[in-house]
Write an enzyme that holds these catalytic residues in place. Structure first.
Site, PDB file in Angstrom:
ATOM      1  N   HIS A  18     -14.787  45.946  39.561  1.00 41.03           N
ATOM      2  CA  HIS A  18     -16.718  45.474  39.863  1.00 41.03           C
ATOM      3  C   HIS A  18     -17.103  45.899  38.778  1.00 41.03           C
ATOM      4  CE1 HIS A  18     -15.608  46.131  44.746  1.00 41.03           C
ATOM      5  NE2 HIS A  18     -15.901  45.233  44.260  1.00 41.03           N
ATOM      6  N   LYS A  42     -18.782  45.662  60.062  1.00 44.52           N
ATOM      7  CA  LYS A  42     -17.565  46.234  59.173  1.00 44.52           C
ATOM      8  C   LYS A  42     -17.650  48.165  59.603  1.00 44.52           C
ATOM      9  CE  LYS A  42     -16.102  43.698  55.562  1.00 44.52           C
ATOM     10  NZ  LYS A  42     -15.694  43.207  54.123  1.00 44.52           N
ATOM     11  N   ARG A  91      -9.857  37.562  41.259  1.00 45.98           N
ATOM     12  CA  ARG A  91      -9.273  38.112  40.751  1.00 45.98           C
ATOM     13  C   ARG A  91      -7.925  37.739  40.663  1.00 45.98           C
ATOM     14  NH1 ARG A  91      -9.772  42.327  45.831  1.00 45.98           N
ATOM     15  NH2 ARG A  91      -9.949  40.472  46.714  1.00 45.98           N
ATOM     16  N   SER A 129     -11.109  47.338  47.227  1.00 47.66           N
ATOM     17  CA  SER A 129     -11.851  48.492  47.002  1.00 47.66           C
ATOM     18  C   SER A 129     -10.412  48.850  48.122  1.00 47.66           C
ATOM     19  CB  SER A 129     -13.190  48.561  48.016  1.00 47.66           C
ATOM     20  OG  SER A 129     -13.922  48.179  46.717  1.00 47.66           O
TER      21      SER A 129
END
Length: 160
Positions: A18, A42, A91, A129
């Site tokens: 990040h 979440k 990514r 993460s």
């Protein structure tokens, strides 16, 4: 006119990947707003306030970066911030399909908002993460995956 970009995400926690995108985005745009999403669906490890604090700490040396938080539609937040660009990190090819849908919906909601995809540095292409949290939860070394302050915050969370 200043070119303002929003880099949205949950950042739970912020990783070196990040941070790489933030630093590079700050070289492309006049002002970058790192926008921490509050997603009630979440169960994050860190509160929004904790995430904002950690990101502010690791970006304080980057003069044109601001850290904020939001909930609701990103397009509304972008309008409120008078931004016209969104930064999204990629990514691997597996990210592309989701990000293409994201950018297409953003364009559908507002044709004036441009999405900039930035490929992450190869050394972080595997990093998420979720992986960081899993390794940290079991006492693994995440020192080269997250900034030092985040590593310490993860240790504190998992020592409880």
């Amino acid at each position: 006119m200043k070119k303002v970009a929003v880099y949205p995400g949950s950042f739970d926690p912020i990783t070196q990947g990040h941070l790489d995108i933030i630093q590079r985005g700050a070289r492309v745009f006049d002002h970058v707003v790192v926008a921490v999403l509050h997603n009630s669906q979440k169960k994050p490890l860190f509160t929004v306030e904790e995430r904002v604090h950690l990101i502010r700490e690791v970006t304080q040396e980057i003069g044109n970066v601001e850290v904020d938080h939001f909930e609701g539609l990103l397009v509304d937040y972008i309008h409120n911030r008078k931004a016209t660009n969104v930064i999204r990190g990629l990514r691997a090819i597996t990210d592309f399909e989701y990000e293409l849908q994201f950018a297409s919906m953003m364009k559908k909601l507002d044709v004036n908002i441009e999405t900039l995809f930035m490929m992450t540095n190869n050394q972080y292409s595997f990093l998420s993460s979720g992986i960081v949290k899993e390794v940290a939860q079991y006492g693994g070394d995440v020192g080269n995956l997250v900034p030092a302050i985040v590593e310490e915050a993860l240790k504190q969370k998992y020592m409880k």
